[in-house]
Structure formats: structure tokens, C-alpha cells
Design a protein around this motif. Structure first.
Motif, PDB file in Angstrom:
ATOM      1  N   GLY A 147      44.264  20.499  40.939  1.00  0.00           N
ATOM      2  CA  GLY A 147      43.810  21.598  40.091  1.00  0.00           C
ATOM      3  C   GLY A 147      44.829  22.707  40.005  1.00  0.00           C
ATOM      4  O   GLY A 147      45.622  22.927  40.921  1.00  0.00           O
ATOM      5  N   LEU A 148      44.793  23.387  38.871  1.00  0.00           N
ATOM      6  CA  LEU A 148      45.638  24.567  38.684  1.00  0.00           C
ATOM      7  C   LEU A 148      44.826  25.607  37.926  1.00  0.00           C
ATOM      8  O   LEU A 148      44.295  25.320  36.849  1.00  0.00           O
ATOM      9  CB  LEU A 148      46.896  24.197  37.878  1.00  0.00           C
ATOM     10  N   SER A 149      44.716  26.796  38.504  1.00  0.00           N
ATOM     11  CA  SER A 149      44.030  27.900  37.828  1.00  0.00           C
ATOM     12  C   SER A 149      45.054  28.995  37.575  1.00  0.00           C
ATOM     13  O   SER A 149      45.876  29.286  38.442  1.00  0.00           O
ATOM     14  CB  SER A 149      42.926  28.480  38.712  1.00  0.00           C
ATOM     15  N   ILE A 150      44.962  29.583  36.394  1.00  0.00           N
ATOM     16  CA  ILE A 150      45.857  30.703  36.079  1.00  0.00           C
ATOM     17  C   ILE A 150      44.989  31.825  35.526  1.00  0.00           C
ATOM     18  O   ILE A 150      44.303  31.641  34.516  1.00  0.00           O
ATOM     19  CB  ILE A 150      46.921  30.298  35.037  1.00  0.00           C
ATOM     20  N   ALA A 151      44.992  32.967  36.206  1.00  0.00           N
ATOM     21  CA  ALA A 151      44.135  34.068  35.762  1.00  0.00           C
ATOM     22  C   ALA A 151      44.936  35.355  35.691  1.00  0.00           C
ATOM     23  O   ALA A 151      45.849  35.583  36.482  1.00  0.00           O
ATOM     24  CB  ALA A 151      42.961  34.233  36.716  1.00  0.00           C
ATOM     25  N   HIS A 152      44.564  36.192  34.742  1.00  0.00           N
ATOM     26  CA  HIS A 152      45.156  37.541  34.670  1.00  0.00           C
ATOM     27  C   HIS A 152      44.092  38.500  34.148  1.00  0.00           C
ATOM     28  O   HIS A 152      42.933  38.147  33.987  1.00  0.00           O
ATOM     29  CB  HIS A 152      46.454  37.539  33.846  1.00  0.00           C
ATOM     30  N   ARG A 153      44.524  39.757  33.930  1.00  0.00           N
ATOM     31  CA  ARG A 153      43.602  40.808  33.461  1.00  0.00           C
ATOM     32  C   ARG A 153      42.337  40.824  34.306  1.00  0.00           C
ATOM     33  O   ARG A 153      42.407  40.954  35.511  1.00  0.00           O
ATOM     34  CB  ARG A 153      43.308  40.627  31.974  1.00  0.00           C
ATOM     35  N   ASP A 154      41.151  40.678  33.665  1.00  0.00           N
ATOM     36  CA  ASP A 154      39.900  40.770  34.425  1.00  0.00           C
ATOM     37  C   ASP A 154      39.223  39.414  34.601  1.00  0.00           C
ATOM     38  O   ASP A 154      38.023  39.345  34.853  1.00  0.00           O
ATOM     39  CB  ASP A 154      38.941  41.734  33.712  1.00  0.00           C
ATOM     40  N   GLN A 155      39.983  38.352  34.452  1.00  0.00           N
ATOM     41  CA  GLN A 155      39.369  37.023  34.516  1.00  0.00           C
ATOM     42  C   GLN A 155      38.897  36.664  35.923  1.00  0.00           C
ATOM     43  O   GLN A 155      39.445  37.141  36.917  1.00  0.00           O
ATOM     44  CB  GLN A 155      40.390  35.967  34.078  1.00  0.00           C
ATOM     45  N   LEU A 156      37.897  35.822  35.948  1.00  0.00           N
ATOM     46  CA  LEU A 156      37.493  35.189  37.202  1.00  0.00           C
ATOM     47  C   LEU A 156      37.527  33.685  36.972  1.00  0.00           C
ATOM     48  O   LEU A 156      36.934  33.189  36.011  1.00  0.00           O
ATOM     49  CB  LEU A 156      36.080  35.626  37.608  1.00  0.00           C
ATOM     50  N   VAL A 157      38.263  32.977  37.821  1.00  0.00           N
ATOM     51  CA  VAL A 157      38.350  31.516  37.677  1.00  0.00           C
ATOM     52  C   VAL A 157      37.903  30.888  38.985  1.00  0.00           C
ATOM     53  O   VAL A 157      38.464  31.141  40.045  1.00  0.00           O
ATOM     54  CB  VAL A 157      39.785  31.067  37.348  1.00  0.00           C
ATOM     55  N   ASP A 158      36.872  30.088  38.887  1.00  0.00           N
ATOM     56  CA  ASP A 158      36.250  29.510  40.082  1.00  0.00           C
ATOM     57  C   ASP A 158      36.275  27.986  39.998  1.00  0.00           C
ATOM     58  O   ASP A 158      35.903  27.405  38.980  1.00  0.00           O
ATOM     59  CB  ASP A 158      34.800  30.029  40.152  1.00  0.00           C
ATOM     60  N   LYS A 191      45.733  24.598  43.193  1.00  0.00           N
ATOM     61  CA  LYS A 191      46.587  25.781  43.227  1.00  0.00           C
ATOM     62  C   LYS A 191      46.050  26.829  42.267  1.00  0.00           C
ATOM     63  O   LYS A 191      45.432  26.482  41.253  1.00  0.00           O
ATOM     64  CB  LYS A 191      48.009  25.406  42.813  1.00  0.00           C
ATOM     65  N   ALA A 192      46.322  28.076  42.587  1.00  0.00           N
ATOM     66  CA  ALA A 192      45.888  29.159  41.702  1.00  0.00           C
ATOM     67  C   ALA A 192      46.979  30.218  41.610  1.00  0.00           C
ATOM     68  O   ALA A 192      47.653  30.509  42.595  1.00  0.00           O
ATOM     69  CB  ALA A 192      44.595  29.771  42.211  1.00  0.00           C
ATOM     70  N   ILE A 193      47.122  30.763  40.398  1.00  0.00           N
ATOM     71  CA  ILE A 193      48.070  31.859  40.147  1.00  0.00           C
ATOM     72  C   ILE A 193      47.240  33.031  39.645  1.00  0.00           C
ATOM     73  O   ILE A 193      46.657  32.975  38.555  1.00  0.00           O
ATOM     74  CB  ILE A 193      49.112  31.437  39.093  1.00  0.00           C
ATOM     75  N   ILE A 194      47.138  34.063  40.441  1.00  0.00           N
ATOM     76  CA  ILE A 194      46.194  35.139  40.157  1.00  0.00           C
ATOM     77  C   ILE A 194      46.970  36.440  39.954  1.00  0.00           C
ATOM     78  O   ILE A 194      47.675  36.885  40.854  1.00  0.00           O
ATOM     79  CB  ILE A 194      45.179  35.301  41.325  1.00  0.00           C
ATOM     80  N   ASP A 195      46.821  37.022  38.770  1.00  0.00           N
ATOM     81  CA  ASP A 195      47.604  38.220  38.423  1.00  0.00           C
ATOM     82  C   ASP A 195      46.660  39.388  38.093  1.00  0.00           C
ATOM     83  O   ASP A 195      45.445  39.207  37.957  1.00  0.00           O
ATOM     84  CB  ASP A 195      48.499  37.879  37.217  1.00  0.00           C
ATOM     85  N   ASP A 196      47.242  40.555  37.921  1.00  0.00           N
ATOM     86  CA  ASP A 196      46.524  41.785  37.540  1.00  0.00           C
ATOM     87  C   ASP A 196      45.315  42.030  38.454  1.00  0.00           C
ATOM     88  O   ASP A 196      45.449  41.989  39.654  1.00  0.00           O
ATOM     89  CB  ASP A 196      46.105  41.722  36.057  1.00  0.00           C
ATOM     90  N   ARG A 197      44.149  42.253  37.843  1.00  0.00           N
ATOM     91  CA  ARG A 197      42.940  42.506  38.650  1.00  0.00           C
ATOM     92  C   ARG A 197      42.068  41.254  38.734  1.00  0.00           C
ATOM     93  O   ARG A 197      40.891  41.337  39.070  1.00  0.00           O
ATOM     94  CB  ARG A 197      42.105  43.633  38.008  1.00  0.00           C
TER      95      ARG A 197
END
Lengths: 255, 435
Positions: free
Chosen positions: B283-294, B313-319
Motif C-alpha cells: 500500500g501507498l498513501s499520499i496525503a496533504h492539506r487537511d486529508q485523512l487517509v486510513d 507506506k504513507a507520505i503525510i504532508d501539511d496538516r
């Protein structure tokens, strides 16, 4: 080309370089030798702009500009190249992509057009010969799973492609067997030219049999304790570093 | 807002649906009404605040008043033009955008709405048997509204050359509306297939709700590569549930890319129901801004000599926030289980957060089960290395972020799928060309 004047630098309050003064002219090869912990690698990394080191005193001028004022990438774009003692593994990025990206960034900085992947292949073909490699190395991830010797060869390949004006080789001989050492040294020698200067940092004299320096400096406790010709390296080999004892008058190097 | 779903249920035109489906739908509604929306008090949803989702009375999606053209869809399509594709727009099958493969050698590729009527013998034994209403309140809600989605049956021994695309498109018209895609994939003994299930928002500001359920049946010795791509609008809610049922000697390999939605949650459950089966979940999650990825995964080792391998794997940016929960259950019978789970998160901002939790419940004694989780920022050394070669810091960071992602994408075996996936991720991370 490079004028280092009274350079002091260290990490988090700990002084490592304690007043280095050194001048390097185009075409010259300077060897920096010294015992472990003398500051050889720190000098190499400070010149490349490693963020962990703080410069507390002194100046470094490179072709008239204040080198310390430049970001690491700006130094590279201005022609400074550090061959790392421990090249970093980058799984997920191929050697071809990495090198092409770097090559194009340097071209952009010079106001030249970027080259496309096909044209870059032609450029790389000739450069691979410098380190006696075939094209298959380009599709491997940068240094990932490379042997110690392959990593050092890859540094020299990068140097050959990026054609820097000031090459700083940080313990490029460490961890190499004699065959790898010969390939790496031959690569370096192929890049020697009247308008390119080199600073070769090494612990052992062995490398200097293959890359013959114009000047040898001995670093002890963050200062240049002695400078001389290539025969100084042989003397160090025979007598060890201990005989350079006590504070010595730094010699105006290479000038 | 449970009432609005009940009302919508009673207003559905169920006449076209087969009689045997009615109790499945009714059981779904009943279960949903009883359970209600999960809250943060529910352990399974503790780190997944649903925001406005439970409070919003999403209306059942309507057929789009302005049909979309293939050209509108083009930038969002995945892979190669010739691949068979079932395309759904706002929950409804769009034949004009789809490319059904010629019905040859018993391969069935149909919208579920048609298959319910024309292929009940193939559908009824599986539909709702694997992802039941008790799984989560959302699977129950989906069951209540089973109407359309994809039905694929790959007959015994068949080997499909091209991947099959299932594309669920949400247009701007679907703002405030809900779809409940329902997919059933049956891969019969010895068959091989690659599936790409993708959820796409055409407009980045559409606050729609997608509540998808996919059941995958992997029969004896079958081989399935299942790629799931979620890139809905960044204002959307996306809840997905995939249940995989594996028979002996089967191989199931999944790759889950999640990068859309304001709030998204995907549950992937696979049951290794017979000896010598293998499940590989990436798995690969990519989130930015106000996203929530579960991402929640559950692997059920019910039988001996099975292997599961999982890397998320997850790439989590911003808030933004990432959630990963990986459960592995090993029953007392499941001796010689070999299970490995890895979760790795890259935080790109000091305001980014992740909750990652491995959960291993092992009741057999002769097993090899490991797990590991790492959370960290970009390593400064590679960045300096790039900079020392003339590559500016921001580009170096993007490249290193891509490299983090590329490692797990490399696990996709189909070259064409992997390249298409790579393009999606590179575009999202701002990397111009192949690395």
C-alpha cells in the motif's frame, strides 16, 4: 581558485578546524593527510556545505566569490564537487535519472538547455569508460546495494559527468582493494587538467602512489602542521604521524 | 441522518432486482440502522474522525444531467487505451465510456446490475457471502443499496492478457450525493487475472460520498493481482471495503494507492482459507492539506503453511493525517504460518501526524510472524548528497519522497500497471519524468 583563510569550523560548539589557511591554484593537486580525528574530512565537507558543520571564523573564497555564502547546490553549480567518503544509497532513484538531473541542473545554472534522456545516453557512454563500466550500472538505484568499490567508482563517474573545476576527494581510497583503487585512481588521473584543481583527502600514502600530488599538507588537530612536496607523503608513510609533534608553524601552502 | 438512508431505501425502485437479493438488501439496512455510524469511541474508528459524513444527508446519486465525454475522462484514465474497462459515472454503468472485452471462453465482464439478472447462478453463491453486513456499518449500508458495480468471472484455467479496469467516476454533479459501488470478482481454479479498480473525482471540490464494497474470490491455484487506486476529489468521503476469500494454493497480490478524498478509509481483509495460500499486500498513501487517509488490513491465517507479506507506506504532508492498522490472526490450526508486516511513514511537515498500529493475534506455536513500524522525516544526508550534485533542496526533497514511494510500487508485477501507477504518483509528487 580557492583561498581558505583562518578557517574555524565545528559541530555544536566543538571546534574541529582551528584555523586552516590554504591556497589552491588551477591545475594543482593537493593532498591533505593526517591522523584520525585531525579534521581532514571535516574540511572536505565544510567546503561542500555540509549542514551539520558551522563555520565560526575565517573566509573561503572560490574564484573570487564567498563560497561559504552559497548553498550546497550553488557550490556544485559553480563547479565544486565532493566525492563522498560514504556515498549515500538512494533506493528508488536510478543512477541514470540522478546523474541526468544533476547534469541538467548544472546546465540550467549556466543558462544552457537541458538534454533529453536519449542525448544524455550519448554523453554518458564516453564517461563510463573513465571508470571502466558498462551501461548497465545506469539502471541500478544510486549506490543501492553497491560494493564499497562500486560506490567509489560511482563518485568518480559523477565527477566525470559533471566536470567540476574543484574536485574534493574525501578518503576515496578507504575500503578499496588494490584493483578498485587502480581503477578509481586512473579515473581521477584522466580528469586532471590545467584548469581543474583537486584536493585529495587521505589517511594513507598508498593512494598518492597513483594520484601524485603537487603539494602535501599534514593536518593535526584542526591545523595544517606541515606542508611539503610529494616526498612528504613517503616520509609520513615511513615514520607515521607521531614525528610531527607539537605546534608547528603552518607553511603557506601551494603558493 | 440514518433516517435519510432509510427513506432512500424505501423509495428505491427494486422491481428490476432479483427476488433473492431482497433479503440481502433488507438485512443490510437493518444492520446499518441498528449499528449507526461508527464514532471515535469505537476502537476500529478511534483515529478516523468521519467529520461531516454522519451529519450529512447524502442523497442517492442521480444519472448525470450532462453526460461526460471520453475526452473529459482521458486525463483520469489509467493504463493503456486498449484495456477492457467498465466505467461507472456517479454509480451508474456508462456503456458509451466502457470497453467490454469480447465474451470469449467463458470470461464474464458485466455491470453487476445486468449480471444480477442474467447470471444469477454465478452471482448468488458469492454476493454478500464474504463481505457481510456485520463487517462494518458501511458494508451493511452498501448491501442495502446494492445496485450496480462490476461483476467479473474468470473461468478455470483462463489467463487474461490485459488487466481489466473498473473505473468509478464522480462528477461535480454528485456533490452531496452518495454512491454504493458493489463489485464481485470470481477467479476460478487456476485462472490468472490482473484487475485495476479505480475511484476518480473529476472535480477537486466535490463533496460526494463513495461507499464501495468489493468481494474477491480466489479459487484453488488462482493468481490475482489487484490494484486499487483511490483519487477522489479532495473534498469527498471515500469508504471502501475489500474482502478476499482465498482457496488452497492461491496467490493474491494487492497494491492499494490512496491519495484522494477529504476523509478516506479502506479496509482490506483477506482470508487464507486453505493450506499453501499466499497473500501479498502492498500500500501507498499520499496525503496533504487537511486529508485523512486510513488503511485497515486484516489477514486471517486459518490454515497451515500459508504466507502473508505486507508493506504499507504513507507520505503525510501539511496538516494531514495517516492511519494504518494491520491485523494478523493466526488460528491454532495455522501452523507454519509465515507472516511479515511492515508499515513505514514519511512525515513531510511537523504538523503531519500518523497513527500506526500492528495487531498480531497468534494462537499457533510453530509460526514465523514479525511486524515493524517506522515513522520519520526525510533523512538529511541523501538531501545533502543531491544538493552537492547541484540539485536544489526542494527538488531533492521531492525526488527523495518519490524514491520512498517507488520502492513499494516496485512490488507491482505487471509492467504496464506499474508504469501507469508510477505516472500517477509522479504527477502527484511533482516529478516530471521517470526516475
Amino acid at each position: 581558485m580557492l583561498e581558505i583563510n583562518n578557517l574555524h569550523a565545528g559541530v555544536e560548539g566543538k571546534d574541529i578546524l582551528k584555523g586552516i589557511t590554504l591556497t589552491v591554484k588551477p591545475g594543482e593537486v593537493h593532498a591533505i593527510m593526517g591522523p584520525n580525528g585531525s579534521g581532514k574530512s571535516t574540511l572536505a565537507q565544510v567546503l561542500a556545505g555540509h549542514p551539520v558543520y558551522q563555520v565560526t571564523e575565517g573566509t573561503v573564497r572560490y574564484n573570487g566569490a564567498d563560497l561559504l555564502d552559497l548553498e550546497p547546490e550553488e557550490r556544485a553549480q559553480a563547479g565544486v564537487f565532493l566525492a563522498f567518503q560514504y556515498p549515500v544509497e538512494i533506493p528508488g532513484v536510478t543512477n541514470a535519472y540522478f546523474l541526468r538531473t544533476a547534469y541538467n541542473e548544472l546546465r540550467k545554472a549556466r543558462g544552457e538547455e537541458e538534454v533529453d534522456p536519449m542525448d544524455f545516453l550519448d554523453i554518458i557512454e564516453a564517461k563510463l569508460k573513465v571508470v571502466q563500466w558498462g551501461p548497465e550500472i545506469m539502471s541500478r538505484a544510486v549506490n543501492h546495494g553497491f560494493s564499497g568499490g562500486e560506490k567509489k567508482r560511482n563518485e568518480i563517474l559523477q565527477m566525470a559527468v559533471l566536470e567540476p573545476r574543484l574536485c574534493i576527494l574525501d578518503e576515496t581510497d578507504s575500503g578499496l582493494d588494490i584493483d578498485a583503487l587502480k581503477i578509481v585512481a586512473a579515473g581521477v588521473n584522466a580528469l586532471r587538467s590545467p584548469d581543474r584543481a583537486m584536493i585529495v583527502v587521505t589517511h594513507y600514502q598508498r593512494l598518492l602512489e597513483f594520484i601524485v600530488p603537487d603539494v602535501v599538507h599534514v593536518l593535526v588537530d584542526g591545523k595544517i602542521a606541515k606542508s611539503g612536496g610529494k616526498e612528504l607523503a613517503l616520509e609520513l608513510e615511513a615514520r607515521g604521524y607521531e614525528w610531527i609533534a607539537g605546534p608547528m608553524e603552518p607553511v603557506g601552502a601551494g603558493s | 441522518m440514518i433516517e435519510s438512508y432509510r427513506t432512500a431505501f424505501s423509495r428505491q425502485d427494486a422491481d428490476a432486482l432479483p427476488v433473492w437479493l431482497a433479503p440481502i438488501r433488507q438485512a443490510g439496512l437493518d444492520r446499518f440502522v441498528t449499528a449507526g455510524f461508527p464514532s471515535s469511541k469505537d476502537e476500529e474508528w478511534r483515529f478516523t474522525p468521519l467529520g461531516a459524513l454522519p451529519r450529512t444527508g447524502f442523497a442517492p446519486a442521480q444519472a448525470p444531467a450532462h453526460p461526460i465525454a471520453r475526452a473529459d475522462l482521458e486525463p483520469h484514465l489509467f493504463g493503456q487505451a486498449g484495456w477492457p474497462a467498465l466505467v461507472f459515472v456517479n454509480g451508474r454503468f456508462a456503456p458509451e465510456l466502457s470497453q467490454l472485452p469480447p465474451a470469449a471462453d467463458g470470461v464474464v465482464t458485466l455491470p453487476l446490475a445486468r449480471a444480477l439478472v442474467s447470471q444469477p447462478g454465478l452471482v448468488e453463491p458469492h454476493l454478500g457471502r464474504h463481505a457481510g453486513p456485520e463487517a462494518t456499518p458501511f458494508t451493511a449500508l452498501n448491501a442495502a443499496f446494492i445496485q450496480d458495480g462490476a461483476f467479473i468471472r474468470v473461468p478455470a484455467g483462463a489467463e487474461l492478457k490485459d488487466p481489466i479496469l473498473l473505473v468509478f467516476v464522480t462528477t461535480a454533479e454528485a456533490a452531496g450525493q452518495v454512491t454504493h459501488p458493489r463489485n464481485l470478482i470470481v477467479v476460478e481454479p487456476g485462472a490468472r487475472v490482473s484487475l485495476v479498480e479505480s475511484y476518480v473525482g473529476l472535480d477537486q471540490d466535490t463533496a460526494s460520498f463513495t461507499n464501495a464494497v468489493t468481494e474477491v474470490v480466489v479459487e484453488k491455484g488462482a493468481w490475482v493481482e489487484h490494484t486499487r487506486i483511490q483519487r477522489e476529489s479532495e473534498a469527498a468521503y471515500h469508504i471502501g471495503y475489500t474482502h478476499v476469500h482465498q482457496a488452497a494454493e492461491s496467490h493474491y497480490r494487492s497494491f492499494t494507492l490512496a491519495m484522494g478524498g477529504l476523509v478516506s478509509r479502506h479496509n482490506l481483509h483477506t482470508r487464507l482459507n486453505a493450506p499453501e495460500t499466499e497473500a501479498l499486500l502492498y500500500g501507498l498513501s499520499i496525503a496533504h492539506r487537511d486529508q485523512l487517509v486510513d488503511n485497515h488490513t486484516a489477514i486471517y491465517h486459518d490454515q497451515p503453511n500459508c504466507r502473508s507479506w505486507e508493506v504499507y507506506k504513507a507520505i503525510i504532508d501539511d496538516r494531514s493525517r495517516g492511519v494504518f492498522n494491520g491485523k494478523v490472526f493466526v488460528t491454532p490450526e495455522a501452523q507454519k504460518t509465515d507472516a511479515k508486516q511492515t508499515s513505514r511513514t514519511l512525515l513531510l511537515s511537523e504538523h503531519a501526524r500518523v497513527n500506526t498500529k500492528p495487531q498480531l493475534e497468534i494462537f499457533a506455536d510453530d509460526v514465523k510472524c514479525t511486524h515493524g513500524a517506522t515513522v520519520g522525516y526525510l533523512d538529511p544526508m541523501p538531501q545533502f548528497y543531491f544538493q552537492s550534485r547541484g540539485i536544489p533542496a526542494d527538488r531533492a526533497q521531492r525526488l527523495l519522497t518519490y524514491a520512498f514511494a517507488a520502492e513499494v510500487m516496485g512490488e507491482v508485477t505487471g509492467d504496464a500497471v506499474r508504469e501507469a501507477l508510477d505516472l500517477v504518483v509522479r504527477t502527484r509528487l511533482g516529478i516530471s519524468e521517470g526516475a
